[in-house]
Design an enzyme around this catalytic site. Structure first.
Site, PDB file in Angstrom:
ATOM      1  N   ILE A 105      -9.946 -28.146  18.508  1.00  0.00           N
ATOM      2  CA  ILE A 105      -9.900 -28.050  17.052  1.00  0.00           C
ATOM      3  C   ILE A 105      -8.516 -27.663  16.558  1.00  0.00           C
ATOM      4  CG2 ILE A 105     -10.882 -26.842  15.047  1.00  0.00           C
ATOM      5  CD1 ILE A 105     -13.468 -26.522  16.788  1.00  0.00           C
ATOM      6  N   ASN A 125     -22.620 -14.985  26.575  1.00  0.00           N
ATOM      7  CA  ASN A 125     -21.918 -15.274  25.347  1.00  0.00           C
ATOM      8  C   ASN A 125     -20.930 -14.161  25.054  1.00  0.00           C
ATOM      9  OD1 ASN A 125     -21.029 -15.833  22.886  1.00  0.00           O
ATOM     10  ND2 ASN A 125     -23.016 -15.788  21.857  1.00  0.00           N
TER      11      ASN A 125
HETATM   12  O1  C5P Z   1      -6.896 -23.699  25.356  1.00  0.00           O
HETATM   13  P1  C5P Z   1      -7.665 -22.498  24.951  1.00  0.00           P
HETATM   14  O2  C5P Z   1      -9.106 -22.788  24.724  1.00  0.00           O
HETATM   15  O3  C5P Z   1      -7.465 -21.284  25.820  1.00  0.00           O
HETATM   16  O4  C5P Z   1      -7.035 -22.093  23.538  1.00  0.00           O
HETATM   17  C1  C5P Z   1      -7.547 -21.089  22.720  1.00  0.00           C
HETATM   18  C2  C5P Z   1      -7.207 -21.391  21.292  1.00  0.00           C
HETATM   19  O5  C5P Z   1      -7.591 -22.726  20.962  1.00  0.00           O
HETATM   20  C3  C5P Z   1      -7.967 -20.534  20.314  1.00  0.00           C
HETATM   21  O6  C5P Z   1      -7.175 -20.415  19.156  1.00  0.00           O
HETATM   22  C4  C5P Z   1      -9.221 -21.369  20.053  1.00  0.00           C
HETATM   23  O7  C5P Z   1      -9.848 -21.030  18.813  1.00  0.00           O
HETATM   24  C5  C5P Z   1      -8.666 -22.775  20.044  1.00  0.00           C
HETATM   25  N1  C5P Z   1      -9.578 -23.831  20.505  1.00  0.00           N
HETATM   26  C6  C5P Z   1      -9.996 -24.797  19.621  1.00  0.00           C
HETATM   27  N2  C5P Z   1     -10.802 -25.823  20.040  1.00  0.00           N
HETATM   28  C7  C5P Z   1     -11.175 -25.907  21.331  1.00  0.00           C
HETATM   29  C8  C5P Z   1     -10.760 -24.928  22.253  1.00  0.00           C
HETATM   30  C9  C5P Z   1      -9.964 -23.906  21.816  1.00  0.00           C
HETATM   31  O8  C5P Z   1      -9.656 -24.716  18.431  1.00  0.00           O
HETATM   32  N3  C5P Z   1     -11.961 -26.907  21.718  1.00  0.00           N
END
Ligand code: C5P
Length: 421
Positions: free
Chosen positions: A320, A221
């Protein structure tokens, strides 16, 4: 003036078993006069020196002694009490209490609270001069100082036991002055026009069965939530209103933030979409697990003698931040800020992500460098944001996450103001 800056602070006053315990009544009164909320915790022995009733009457709150007090735990439990405190003062602090604190004991309520609290701590030692000078006490004192405890006194002079020398507890007024120095400056209360920041932080956990879960980084983690929490604290320092949507982390909630605890990406997604329309700035700092189990098992998955493999079917979680950024304009926060962790071509990949997720700003960490990024206290980053002509960027060199968070918030507030009519 001590009385001014202590106003509104929540002080946990620990009283241990020394003759100076009688002065804790005056400390309690002075703290109340300074506008503090005071809760007193006594060690068993302290009750022989001053009656709990006296401190209860002066603090206006029940005095607690025992860790195993069912009635008191049903009210404010000990962990809650530890979290409640803005500061912990132990006056008098006996040689015994210092020894137990220095060794991480949690064998009574007071030491347990100290172990469970992140609040600044101050000890006002009080003991016989020979006990004070003893190598063991001095060793414990050094350990406590290393652990972040501040110390006030002891003064030297005539002692109750007839000796003369160091070991007299500092006067209550001096203890209050020392306490004021321990506390960080108060955070300004947000005004009605304050920007509202919604920040996702920490990891998400995706249940595989009732006892196991998957995170973004599979079994390890990496996300401690430190960066998201530092952003919340920095935004509060700037007078903003903050809602923190937090995955499971072991961090205290920054004072003034509203915290919504979630576990899975689905929970975080739901909370984010619900809060986004009320946000001026949305920051996605969480390490969201990309996948979840298609069908979490109802019972604990069992190892069997003949199976060397376990096949799991995973489905993709919603993105998200991309969903927040894609909200219709009436609901979309004016500024949506994402994070990216890259190991090479940081700026280029971040620029791609800015466009792909329709973000307004992105904070890109280079996580390849040793001692930076996940779980550590330091970080370096590129900040990229959209401009009418395309995008602009700024490099932030390695620095503590708390400091980088201030730079990110400052840039986000500038960008949000630029969007205001
Ligand atoms: O595409 P990646 O995961 O690298 O992107 C990182 C960004 O996207 C961060 O801001 C993260 O909090 C957000 N994120 C999200 N939901 C997801 C995956 C990543 O909000 N399922």
């Amino acid at each position: 003036m001590a009385a001014m800056s202590l106003s509104g602070k929540r002080v946990l006053l620990g009283v241990s078993a020394g003759i100076a315990a009688y002065k804790s009544a005056l400390i309690t009164r002075l703290l109340k006069q300074a506008g503090c909320e005071v809760r007193v915790v006594m060690t068993e022995g302290a009750r022989a020196f001053i009656a709990p009733m006296t401190l209860q009457a002066l603090s206006g709150e029940p005095v607690r002694t025992s860790l195993l007090d069912t009635a008191a735990e049903a009210g404010m439990g000990h962990i809650e009490l530890a979290r409640w405190a803005d500061a912990v003062v132990i006056a008098p602090a006996t040689a015994d209490v210092m020894a137990r604190l220095a060794n991480g004991f949690a064998d009574d309520l007071l030491t347990t609270l100290c172990l469970a609290s992140d609040a600044p701590g101050l000890i006002a030692p009080a003991m016989n001069q020979a006990m004070w000078r003893s190598p063991a006490t001095q060793r414990n004192l050094a350990t406590l100082a290393d652990d972040g405890w501040r110390q006030v006194g002891p003064a030297a002079g005539d002692q109750a036991c007839g000796d003369t020398g160091p070991g007299r507890m500092s006067e209550p007024e001096e203890i209050l002055a020392a306490l004021t120095d321990c506390l960080p400056p108060s955070t300004p209360a947000p005004d009605d026009d304050a920007a509202h920041l919604v920040i996702t932080a920490g990891p998400t956990q995706e249940a595989l069965d009732p006892v196991r879960y998957l995170t973004r980084h599979a079994l390890s983690n990496h996300s401690s939530g430190k960066m998201g929490y530092a952003l919340a604290a920095a935004a509060l320092e700037q007078g903003a209103r903050v809602t923190l949507i937090s995955g499971p982390v072991a961090l205290p909630t920054p004072a003034g933030a509203q915290r919504i605890d979630v576990t899975s990406a689905a929970d975080m997604h739901q909370a984010a979409l619900q809060l986004a329309p009320d946000a001026d700035i949305f920051i996605g700092c969480a390490a969201v697990s990309d996948y979840r189990a298609a069908e979490p098992a109802a019972h604990k998955l069992k190892k069997t003698a003949d199976d060397d493999t376990l096949t799991l079917t995973l489905v993709k979680n919603p993105d998200i931040i991309a969903d927040v950024a894609a909200l219709p304009s009436a609901q979309r926060p004016p500024l949506v800020v994402g994070f990216a962790a890259e190991t090479r071509d940081v700026e280029q990949y971040a620029d791609d992500k800015l466009a792909r997720k329709a973000l307004d700003m992105i904070v890109a960490n280079d996580v390849s460098a040793a001692g930076l990024g996940f779980g550590s206290d330091d970080n370096a980053a590129w900040l990229l944001w959209r401009t009418p002509a395309g995008s602009a960027s700024e490099h932030q060199p390695p620095q503590p996450k708390t400091q980088l968070a201030r730079a990110v918030i400052a840039r986000a507030l500038v960008q949000r103001s630029a969007l205001l009519p």
